[in-house]
Design an enzyme around this catalytic site. Structure first.
Site, PDB file in Angstrom:
ATOM      1  N   ILE A  22       0.831  -1.202   0.000  1.00 48.31           N
ATOM      2  CA  ILE A  22       0.000   0.000   0.000  1.00 48.31           C
ATOM      3  C   ILE A  22       0.866   1.252   0.000  1.00 48.31           C
ATOM      4  O   ILE A  22       0.602   2.217  -0.726  1.00 48.31           O
ATOM      5  CB  ILE A  22      -0.933  -0.004   1.222  1.00 48.31           C
ATOM      6  CG1 ILE A  22      -2.032  -1.062   1.040  1.00 48.31           C
ATOM      7  CG2 ILE A  22      -1.582   1.369   1.421  1.00 48.31           C
ATOM      8  CD1 ILE A  22      -3.000  -0.765  -0.087  1.00 48.31           C
ATOM      9  N   LYS A  76      -9.417  -6.177   9.884  1.00 42.49           N
ATOM     10  CA  LYS A  76      -9.132  -7.118  10.985  1.00 42.49           C
ATOM     11  C   LYS A  76      -9.122  -6.420  12.347  1.00 42.49           C
ATOM     12  O   LYS A  76      -9.040  -7.080  13.378  1.00 42.49           O
ATOM     13  CB  LYS A  76      -7.807  -7.827  10.727  1.00 42.49           C
ATOM     14  CG  LYS A  76      -7.871  -8.754   9.509  1.00 42.49           C
ATOM     15  CD  LYS A  76      -6.526  -9.372   9.187  1.00 42.49           C
ATOM     16  CE  LYS A  76      -6.639 -10.335   8.018  1.00 42.49           C
ATOM     17  NZ  LYS A  76      -7.075  -9.706   6.766  1.00 42.49           N
ATOM     18  N   ASN A  81      -8.618  -6.890   2.184  1.00 45.38           N
ATOM     19  CA  ASN A  81      -7.465  -7.361   1.424  1.00 45.38           C
ATOM     20  C   ASN A  81      -7.336  -6.620   0.102  1.00 45.38           C
ATOM     21  O   ASN A  81      -8.328  -6.255  -0.517  1.00 45.38           O
ATOM     22  CB  ASN A  81      -7.622  -8.860   1.125  1.00 45.38           C
ATOM     23  CG  ASN A  81      -7.687  -9.687   2.394  1.00 45.38           C
ATOM     24  OD1 ASN A  81      -6.672 -10.051   2.954  1.00 45.38           O
ATOM     25  ND2 ASN A  81      -8.903  -9.966   2.851  1.00 45.38           N
ATOM     26  N   GLY A 121      -2.842  -8.767  -4.786  1.00 45.12           N
ATOM     27  CA  GLY A 121      -1.422  -8.726  -5.110  1.00 45.12           C
ATOM     28  C   GLY A 121      -0.525  -8.232  -4.000  1.00 45.12           C
ATOM     29  O   GLY A 121       0.681  -8.113  -4.193  1.00 45.12           O
ATOM     30  N   VAL A 140      -3.553 -14.191  -0.552  1.00 45.32           N
ATOM     31  CA  VAL A 140      -3.696 -15.590  -0.985  1.00 45.32           C
ATOM     32  C   VAL A 140      -3.417 -15.742  -2.468  1.00 45.32           C
ATOM     33  O   VAL A 140      -3.029 -16.815  -2.929  1.00 45.32           O
ATOM     34  CB  VAL A 140      -5.109 -16.125  -0.675  1.00 45.32           C
ATOM     35  CG1 VAL A 140      -5.364 -16.159   0.801  1.00 45.32           C
ATOM     36  CG2 VAL A 140      -6.181 -15.344  -1.406  1.00 45.32           C
ATOM     37  N   GLU A 180      -7.432 -16.837  12.878  1.00 42.72           N
ATOM     38  CA  GLU A 180      -8.088 -16.458  11.628  1.00 42.72           C
ATOM     39  C   GLU A 180      -9.604 -16.504  11.761  1.00 42.72           C
ATOM     40  O   GLU A 180     -10.165 -17.387  12.403  1.00 42.72           O
ATOM     41  CB  GLU A 180      -7.638 -17.400  10.505  1.00 42.72           C
ATOM     42  CG  GLU A 180      -8.078 -16.969   9.131  1.00 42.72           C
ATOM     43  CD  GLU A 180      -7.510 -17.863   8.039  1.00 42.72           C
ATOM     44  OE1 GLU A 180      -7.262 -17.353   6.943  1.00 42.72           O
ATOM     45  OE2 GLU A 180      -7.311 -19.067   8.283  1.00 42.72           O
TER      46      GLU A 180
END
Length: 620
Positions: free
Chosen positions: A258, A378, A416, A419, A424, A524
């Site tokens: 980012i 999160k 998310n 990339g 994932v 998770e």
């Protein structure tokens, strides 16, 4: 003359030869001027037909003029017959030779279908015919008017008959030639054909082709962005410019996923200077060189100041703020990998919580105008230490926003990004390339996804709307089921997925690449949330919301952070967990086990101290 007269008697007449002989050199001269003899026969295209037609017409007119001047007994229909014969001889021979020369090169080429029979599809077909890798054998198009017609010599089929087409013509790949289609349309097309069990490739978007960054033949495999991405909302220039144009901007974690994209977007809006603050030497070198090369290409005078350092170093942070007179801070530096922070709790907290405290206090002390914390979904009702540490970082900024400061503090939460490191998607790519298995933690696990450029632009625009203490939430679209994503990625490689689930071995199927259900990771969640409360409000941007969240006063938070600091210094993971449970974080750990590597190793080295966490928590 023979075709017209059905006799060769004309060859004995001198006036016939006087008519014909001047035409031959002048016709050859015309074809030389038209460039016909410079064409390489192997690569001759339909554009050469125009030159041939002009030359043939010129030669026929010459024949008419010559016959008039020489008074030759040439029938009026002969120039027309001559023109047709010349066109067939000059053009037909060349195109026949082209096909003959291409034959050996095309023998090993993959038979492929092109999706899109428009201008881009025709150009792609022409370009591919010159190569030896792909052999276009058919078009697929959604326009019913084109179905069963011939375009550039290939039959056009409907998408509904694609399965039969693939089987009959043994097609190995489908190439998408729809550069002007938006992401929504691309996703619909891909969903329609991904079940065919063959590779799907796409050509670049029209923007890249026009700008010269790509050509029609720069084919690539379909990316997850094509499946998950959505049509971007145009950025609002006033919001993009407000905290950037003419100002000194600092990005912490400038070499991360980012952080680096924030830097790319920031330099487009002419800051006075951009300070890159990064702990990794290589990451800092990479992004600084990339930005400087970009600015040099565009001839734009933005100062780039690469600074090595950690956000936990208070003296270093104060020196940076003071030296460069920073006006806007985008704080993206953080440890964000859930499992790694579970195994290294104290370092995760030092960086995410106390690092945020250090850089935020330094910003407030030195009169920074705007401070934007890049947060995460999160942090909402966290089930792991990483999420809890990011929520604690939000509390730090909220507390400072309530104090007597001129700095406008705000936070931006999102899920998310496609990339990013730890995503994932790169892991799935690597696992598919290795032949599998692709590992998915749970059949029902879902995640939000957004492209890195879209997320970065929205972070900048959200920060520009801040008034102080704002918690902005980005509209992430619809959540994506990770199992469906894995299956789609495997199909796009032309392979068939099958599932291995230890919990349900009887349901195991067969195919090319296995998807292994391995169980949830430490800390998770099955799904992520973006809001703690249920009171989101709209803003001036359609994809940015604002929320009112619980905060703590400065005295309360200071006392909490002091206790947390002592627990970190003592590496007391039990105490850290208890503090997080007491703090207004809505911390909801998924189990009673702790996974910090040093803490676990210490317990194993002291057998007498081994006891269940439940007993330890109950005693406390």
């Amino acid at each position: 003359m023979f075709v017209r007269l059905e006799s060769l008697s004309f060859v004995t007449k001198p006036e016939i030869w006087l008519t014909i002989l001047p035409v031959i050199p002048l016709t050859i001269l015309a074809f030389i001027k038209l460039g016909l003899y410079r064409s390489i026969v192997r690569f001759i295209s339909s554009k050469a037909l125009r030159a041939i037609a002009i030359g043939v017409l010129f030669s026929a007119v010459l024949l008419i003029i010559s016959s008039k001047l020489a008074s030759g007994p040439i029938p009026r229909s002969v120039p027309g017959i001559y023109a047709l014969a010349l066109l067939l001889a000059i053009g037909g021979v060349r195109f026949a030779m082209r096909n003959l020369l291409r034959g050996p090169a095309q023998q090993g080429a993959q038979p492929i279908a092109i999706y899109g029979a428009g201008h881009a599809g025709r150009q792609l077909q022409t370009a591919l015919q010159h190569g030896c890798e792909y052999n276009p054998v058919a078009f697929i198009d959604d326009d019913p008017a084109l179905h069963n017609t011939l375009v550039a010599g290939l039959r056009v089929h409907s998408a509904q008959t694609a399965a039969q087409l693939v089987q009959d013509m043994r097609i190995k790949s489908i190439l998408l030639a729809i550069p002007s289609a938006n992401r929504t349309r691309r996703r619909e097309i891909i969903r329609q054909i991904e079940h065919l069990g063959i590779a799907i490739k796409t050509m670049p978007g029209m923007e890249d082709i026009i700008s010269g960054r790509a050509t029609f033949t720069d084919l690539r495999s379909v990316k997850p962005e094509d499946l998950l991405g959505r049509d971007p909302v145009p950025e609002q220039d006033n919001l993009m410019n407000k905290n950037i144009t003419g100002k000194v901007v600092l990005v912490s974690g400038a070499g991360g996923s980012i952080g680096s994209e924030l830097c790319r977007q920031i330099i487009k809006h002419d800051p006075a200077a951009l300070v890159l603050f990064e702990m990794s030497e290589y990451a800092l070198y990479s992004i600084s060189m990339e930005l400087r090369e970009s600015l040099e290409r565009d001839n734009r005078p933005v100062r780039i100041e690469p600074v090595l350092g950690s956000v936990q170093d208070a003296a270093r942070m104060r020196a940076v703020m003071r030296t460069f007179q920073v006006q806007t801070v985008y704080h993206a530096a953080a440890y964000k990998h859930v499992v790694l922070v579970e195994e290294n709790v104290t370092e995760g907290i030092r960086n995410n919580v106390f690092g945020t405290q250090v850089i935020a206090h330094a910003a407030a002390e030195h009169g920074v105008e705007s401070f934007i914390l890049v947060s995460t979904d999160k942090a909402v009702r966290p089930t792991n230490f990483m999420g809890a540490s990011k929520r604690m970082a939000e509390l730090v900024c909220q507390s400072l926003a309530m104090g007597n400061t001129d700095t406008v503090f705000s936070m931006v939460r999102f899920g998310n990004v496609l990339g990013s490191s730890g995503s994932v998607i790169p892991r799935f790519h690597a696992q598919i390339d290795a032949g599998g298995p692709v590992t998915v933690t749970h059949r029902d696990i879902t995640r939000y996804f957004m492209t890195i450029p879209e997320a970065s632009k929205l972070v900048i625009q959200a920060g520009a709307m801040a008034k102080g203490g704002d918690v902005f939430v980005l509209d992430m679209g619809e959540p994506v089921k990770i199992l469906d994503l894995a299956q789609s990625m495997i199909r796009l490689h032309g392979l068939k997925p099958y599932i291995i689930d230890t919990a349900a071995p009887a349901a195991t199927q067969t195919g090319d690449i296995a998807i292994k259900i391995v169980g949830l990771n430490k800390g998770e969640k099955l799904y992520e949330e973006l809001l703690i409360g249920d009171n989101p409000q709209g803003t001036a941007h359609p994809r940015i919301m604002t929320a009112t969240e619980i905060s703590s006063s400065q005295p309360e938070l200071t006392a909490l952070l002091d206790r947390l600091q002592r627990a970190c210094d003592a590496s007391d993971i039990v105490a850290i967990r208890r503090i997080f449970l007491e703090a207004p974080l809505s911390f909801q750990p998924t189990d009673d086990d702790l996974h910090d590597l040093i803490w676990v190793a210490g317990r194993q080295a002291r057998p007498a101290s081994r006891q269940s966490l439940k007993t330890a928590f109950a005693a406390e």
